[in-house]
Write a protein that holds these residues in place. Structure first.
Motif, PDB file in Angstrom:
ATOM      1  N   PHE A  98      81.146  89.986  82.063  1.00  0.00           N
ATOM      2  CA  PHE A  98      82.339  89.746  81.253  1.00  0.00           C
ATOM      3  C   PHE A  98      83.571  90.193  82.028  1.00  0.00           C
ATOM      4  O   PHE A  98      83.590  91.291  82.604  1.00  0.00           O
ATOM      5  N   TYR A  99      84.586  89.331  82.025  1.00  0.00           N
ATOM      6  CA  TYR A  99      85.860  89.630  82.671  1.00  0.00           C
ATOM      7  C   TYR A  99      86.921  89.712  81.565  1.00  0.00           C
ATOM      8  O   TYR A  99      87.274  88.688  80.958  1.00  0.00           O
ATOM      9  N   VAL A 100      87.399  90.921  81.313  1.00  0.00           N
ATOM     10  CA  VAL A 100      88.263  91.216  80.176  1.00  0.00           C
ATOM     11  C   VAL A 100      89.708  91.287  80.658  1.00  0.00           C
ATOM     12  O   VAL A 100      90.013  92.004  81.624  1.00  0.00           O
ATOM     13  N   GLY A 127      91.994  88.961  75.702  1.00  0.00           N
ATOM     14  CA  GLY A 127      91.065  87.846  75.871  1.00  0.00           C
ATOM     15  C   GLY A 127      90.007  88.183  76.907  1.00  0.00           C
ATOM     16  O   GLY A 127      90.080  89.225  77.584  1.00  0.00           O
ATOM     17  N   TYR A 128      89.044  87.297  77.063  1.00  0.00           N
ATOM     18  CA  TYR A 128      87.975  87.507  78.047  1.00  0.00           C
ATOM     19  C   TYR A 128      87.299  86.180  78.321  1.00  0.00           C
ATOM     20  O   TYR A 128      87.468  85.191  77.586  1.00  0.00           O
ATOM     21  N   LEU A 137      84.974  81.413  76.673  1.00  0.00           N
ATOM     22  CA  LEU A 137      86.389  81.757  76.853  1.00  0.00           C
ATOM     23  C   LEU A 137      87.002  82.047  75.494  1.00  0.00           C
ATOM     24  O   LEU A 137      86.824  81.277  74.552  1.00  0.00           O
ATOM     25  N   LEU A 138      87.745  83.156  75.400  1.00  0.00           N
ATOM     26  CA  LEU A 138      88.389  83.545  74.147  1.00  0.00           C
ATOM     27  C   LEU A 138      89.742  84.169  74.438  1.00  0.00           C
ATOM     28  O   LEU A 138      89.862  85.038  75.313  1.00  0.00           O
ATOM     29  N   VAL A 139      90.740  83.711  73.710  1.00  0.00           N
ATOM     30  CA  VAL A 139      92.070  84.338  73.669  1.00  0.00           C
ATOM     31  C   VAL A 139      92.347  84.658  72.212  1.00  0.00           C
ATOM     32  O   VAL A 139      92.246  83.783  71.343  1.00  0.00           O
ATOM     33  N   LEU A 185      93.098  82.962  82.413  1.00  0.00           N
ATOM     34  CA  LEU A 185      91.668  83.243  82.466  1.00  0.00           C
ATOM     35  C   LEU A 185      90.922  82.155  83.236  1.00  0.00           C
ATOM     36  O   LEU A 185      89.995  82.442  84.017  1.00  0.00           O
ATOM     37  N   ILE A 186      91.301  80.894  83.027  1.00  0.00           N
ATOM     38  CA  ILE A 186      90.666  79.794  83.756  1.00  0.00           C
ATOM     39  C   ILE A 186      90.969  79.905  85.246  1.00  0.00           C
ATOM     40  O   ILE A 186      90.097  79.670  86.100  1.00  0.00           O
TER      41      ILE A 186
END
Length: 621
Positions: free
Chosen positions: A444-446, A459-460, A476-478, A491-492
Motif C-alpha cells: 500500500f502506498y499512502v 488517499g492511497y 485507488l481511493l481518494v 496517485l496514478i
C-alpha cells in the motif's frame, strides 16, 4: 385525279442528293460510328442467338444473367446513395454566391455558427475560430475577460510569456485576467482564489490591479491546502463536523503555568504577599499524580508496546459486547448511507454499505482517526483515543516528500491491521472492492498531507507484490473530503513512476469504477498531449517511444488516441494528427500534479533476470 407524289423532308432530301452524287465518298462520313453501349448490346444479342449445347447450360446462363442483373442493381443503388450523399454534402457546403460571406465554423468541433450557440472567437495570431467555453473549456470569468479584451491566443499559437517557448509541461499556468501563460518553472508569483487544483489564478501584475496581496496566497505551481496564518473560519464548526486538535493535558498544563507566572509577577511587584510555589516542584507533583492514576495511559511513551490484556478481561468484554448488541441488529441497514467523520472538520456520506462488523455496520455515524484509522461509532470514544494515540504518520517507510505532501510504503504482511482498515474504508466508496481480508500479498502506498499535527491521510493505492497480470495498480481511493485537489492523478503518476524505476510498462487492474475511468482518461490525455507537444519537431513518432516515455501500455495509448480522434488510419499506416487535432486541445487538458523523480527515494526489488531498458517489459511472467 392524279397520284400523290411522296414528299421528303429537307434532311432526307439532302441525304438523297448527296448519296446519289457521290455514294462512296460521303456515306462513311454521314453514317455515325456505333457507340460502346451499342456495341455491347449487339455482342450480347449475338451471344443469345447462338445455340447452346444443352439445357443445363441454358439454365446456368439464365441464373448467371439473373445474378449479374441483381449485382448491377445493387451497384446502381449504392452509386445512387453515394450520389445522394454527395449532393447533401454539397448542399450543406452551400456554394457561395458572388458577394456572399462564408458562415463561420469552429476549428475544433467543425460546427457552423448557430444563433442558439455561443459566438465564435477568432485567434489573434492564426485567425482560427473557436468556441471559448465549449471547445477550449475556459471558465466563465476567463471567457468574460477574453471577450472584453478582444484578444484570444489559441492552443496552437500560445507560448510562454517568459521564455517564449512552446508550452507542453503538465505544470503550466494561465492567468485568468490577462490570459498569459507560463511554464511551471517560469511562472511568476500569483494568487489562487481557492485551494482547488485547477482554480482561478492571477499573475503578479493582475494582482496589483485587483489589490490582491500575493504573500497571502499559496505557491503558484503547487496549490496547497495548508491553512494560512491568521486565518479564522467564518462559521463555527457544528456538532457533526467537529475537529479536536488540542490535547487536554497540555492545555491544563499551559493554564497552570500561566496562573503561576502571573502570581509570581504579582508577588515580585508587591501586589501580593503570598509567595507562589516553584514551577518545577508543581510539575513534578503533577507527574507523580498522573503516574499513580490506574486509568491514565498518557504516560506511555512513543512506540512503547501496549500492555497485554488478561484472558478474564477479554472474556468479560466479549460477553458484555454480546449482551449490549443482540443478533437482531446484524440484519439492519442504514437508509441513505452512513456519515463518515474523519477528524478533519469535514464529513461525507458513504456510497455503499459498510463491511464492518456489528455494531459499526448498523451505526448511523462512523468516526475515524486521521492518523491510525481507528474506527468507532461513538464520538466520545474517538476523543479518548486521540488523547492516547501516539501515531502521527502511517506505519511504513516514507519514500517521497514534496512541499506539503508525502508518500508512505506500507507492507500488508507487516501491518495487516492497518491495511485491512484501509480496505474497509475503501469499501464504503468503491463498489468493486471485494478483497479486504487478505492483504498480505499487497503493498500500500499512502498519500498524506503534512500539517502541524502530523501526516493526515488523503488517499492511497495498492499494488500486488507478484502480479499475475500486467497490473501496476490494484485499488485507488481518494477521500471525498479532498477531491478536486488533483490527488487522483498524482496517485496514478506515482504508480507509473514506480513502473519506470522497475523498467516495466503496466496498466490498472480491471474493472475500473466510474470515477476511476474518468481519472485515468484525464491522466492518459494529459500525458499524451504533453509528449506530443514536447516532441512536435520530430519527423517520426512511434507508439513504442511513447510507451517507453510514459510507461503506459500500447493498448492504452491507442485507445486514448482513438477516443480523442488524434490518430487516423491512412492506407496501412497510422498517422497522428498533430496540427489538425492534438495541438488544438487547450493547455488546461495538460495540467496536472506530477511526481518529481529527484525527490523519490525508492529502490525496486531486484528482478530474477536482467531487463533491457529499451524493451517493453511486462509485470506478468
Amino acid at each position: 385525279m392524279g397520284k400523290e407524289t411522296p414528299t421528303l423532308s429537307k434532311a432526307k432530301y439532302k441525304e438523297a442528293n448527296v448519296s446519289t452524287s457521290s455514294p462512296l465518298k460521303y456515306s462513311a462520313r454521314q453514317t455515325p460510328a456505333p457507340s460502346s453501349s451499342q456495341r455491347n448490346n449487339e455482342r450480347k444479342r449475338n451471344q443469345d442467338e447462338t445455340p447452346s449445347r444443352g439445357g443445363l447450360s441454358i439454365k446456368r446462363n439464365r441464373f448467371e444473367a439473373d445474378g449479374s442483373s441483381r449485382r448491377s442493381r445493387s451497384v446502381r443503388a449504392e452509386q445512387g446513395t453515394s450520389q445522394v450523399k454527395e449532393e447533401e454534402n454539397t448542399r450543406g457546403r452551400r456554394f457561395l454566391k458572388h458577394g456572399e460571406a462564408a458562415i463561420p465554423q469552429c476549428t475544433m468541433c467543425k460546427e457552423e455558427q448557430k444563433p442558439e450557440d455561443e459566438p465564435l472567437m477568432e485567434c489573434t495570431c492564426c485567425k482560427s475560430k473557436y468556441h471559448i467555453n465549449k471547445c477550449l473549456r475556459y471558465k466563465d470569468e476567463i471567457e468574460a475577460s477574453i471577450r472584453k479584451s478582444r484578444r484570444l491566443i489559441c492552443p496552437r499559437c500560445i507560448h510562454c510569456s517568459a521564455c517564449e517557448e512552446f508550452i507542453g509541461d503538465p505544470e503550466n499556468l494561465e492567468c485568468s485576467q490577462c490570459c498569459h501563460a507560463w511554464h511551471g518553472s517560469c511562472a511568476p508569483k500569483g494568487h489562487f482564489l481557492t485551494n482547488d487544483f485547477d482554480s482561478t489564478w492571477f499573475c503578479a501584475s493582475c494582482c496589483r490591479k485587483r489589490n490582491i496581496r500575493i504573500l497571502d496566497s499559496p505557491e503558484p505551481t503547487k496549490p496547497s491546502r495548508r491553512k494560512i496564518k491568521g486565518y479564522k473560519p467564518e462559521k463555527p464548526i457544528s456538532d457533526i463536523d467537529f475537529a479536536i486538535d488540542i490535547n487536554v493535558d497540555e492545555l491544563a498544563e499551559l493554564q497552570d503555568k500561566r496562573d503561576q507566572i502571573s502570581n509570581l509577577l504579582a508577588y515580585e511587584a508587591g501586589f501580593s504577599s503570598e509567595q507562589p510555589p516553584n514551577l518545577e516542584e508543581s510539575k513534578n507533583k503533577r507527574k507523580r499524580k498522573l503516574d499513580e492514576d490506574d486509568f491514565c495511559y498518557t504516560g506511555l511513551k512513543k512506540n512503547q508496546p501496549v500492555p497485554k490484556v488478561a484472558r478474564i478481561d477479554k472474556e468479560s468484554f466479549e460477553q458484555t459486547k454480546k449482551d449490549a448488541y443482540p443478533k437482531e441488529l446484524e440484519t439492519s441497514e442504514i437508509s441513505g448511507g452512513q456519515i463518515i467523520h474523519f477528524g478533519t472538520g469535514k464529513a461525507c456520506k458513504a456510497v455503499y454499505k459498510s463491511a464492518y462488523e456489528e455494531p459499526l455496520q448498523s451505526a448511523s455515524d462512523l468516526y475515524f482517526c486521521k492518523f491510525c484509522i481507528y474506527t468507532t461509532h461513538h464520538k466520545q470514544d474517538l476523543i479518548a483515543h486521540w488523547e492516547n494515540c501516539t501515531a502521527r504518520h502511517p506505519p511504513g517507510d516514507e519514500i517521497y516528500r514534496d512541499e506539503d505532501i508525502a508518500f508512505f510504503e506500507v507492507d500488508g504482511a507487516v501491518r495487516t491491521k492497518y491495511c485491512q482498515d484501509l480496505c474497509l474504508l475503501a469499501k464504503l466508496f468503491i463498489s468493486s472492492k471485494t478483497l479486504y481480508a487478505e492483504v498480505e500479498t499487497f503493498i500500500f502506498y499512502v498519500l498524506c498531507e503534512i500539517t502541524t499535527e502530523g501526516y493526515v491521510i488523503v488517499g492511497y493505492f495498492s499494488k500486488e507484490k507478484n502480479p499475475s497480470k500486467n497490473n501496476n495498480l490494484s485499488c485507488l481511493l481518494v477521500l471525498p473530503m479532498v477531491q478536486k485537489m488533483g490527488y487522483g492523478r498524482l496517485l496514478i503518476d506515482m504508480s507509473y513512476e514506480l513502473s519506470r524505476l522497475e523498467l516495466k510498462v503496466g496498466h490498472p487492474e480491471h474493472p475500473l469504477s466510474d470515477l476511476g475511468i474518468l481519472a485515468y482518461r484525464g491522466y492518459w490525455r494529459s500525458s499524451l498531449l504533453c509528449y506530443l507537444r514536447q516532441h512536435r519537431k520530430q519527423d517520426r513518432i512511434s507508439i513504442r517511444d511513447i510507451s517507453l516515455a510514459t510507461r503506459m501500455t500500447p493498448s492504452d495509448i491507442v485507445n486514448q488516441l482513438l477516443l480523442d480522434n488524434i490518430i487516423a488510419l491512412k492506407g496501412d499506416n497510422y498517422t497522428i494528427k498533430l496540427g489538425k487535432r492534438a495541438f488544438k486541445f487547450p493547455i488546461s487538458q495538460c495540467r496536472r500534479k506530477c511526481i518529481d523523480p529527484l525527490k523519490l527515494f525508492w529502490t525496486p526489488k531486484p528482478p530474477t533476470e536482467p531487463l533491457d531498458p529499451n524493451k517493453l517489459n511486462s509485470y506478468a511472467k
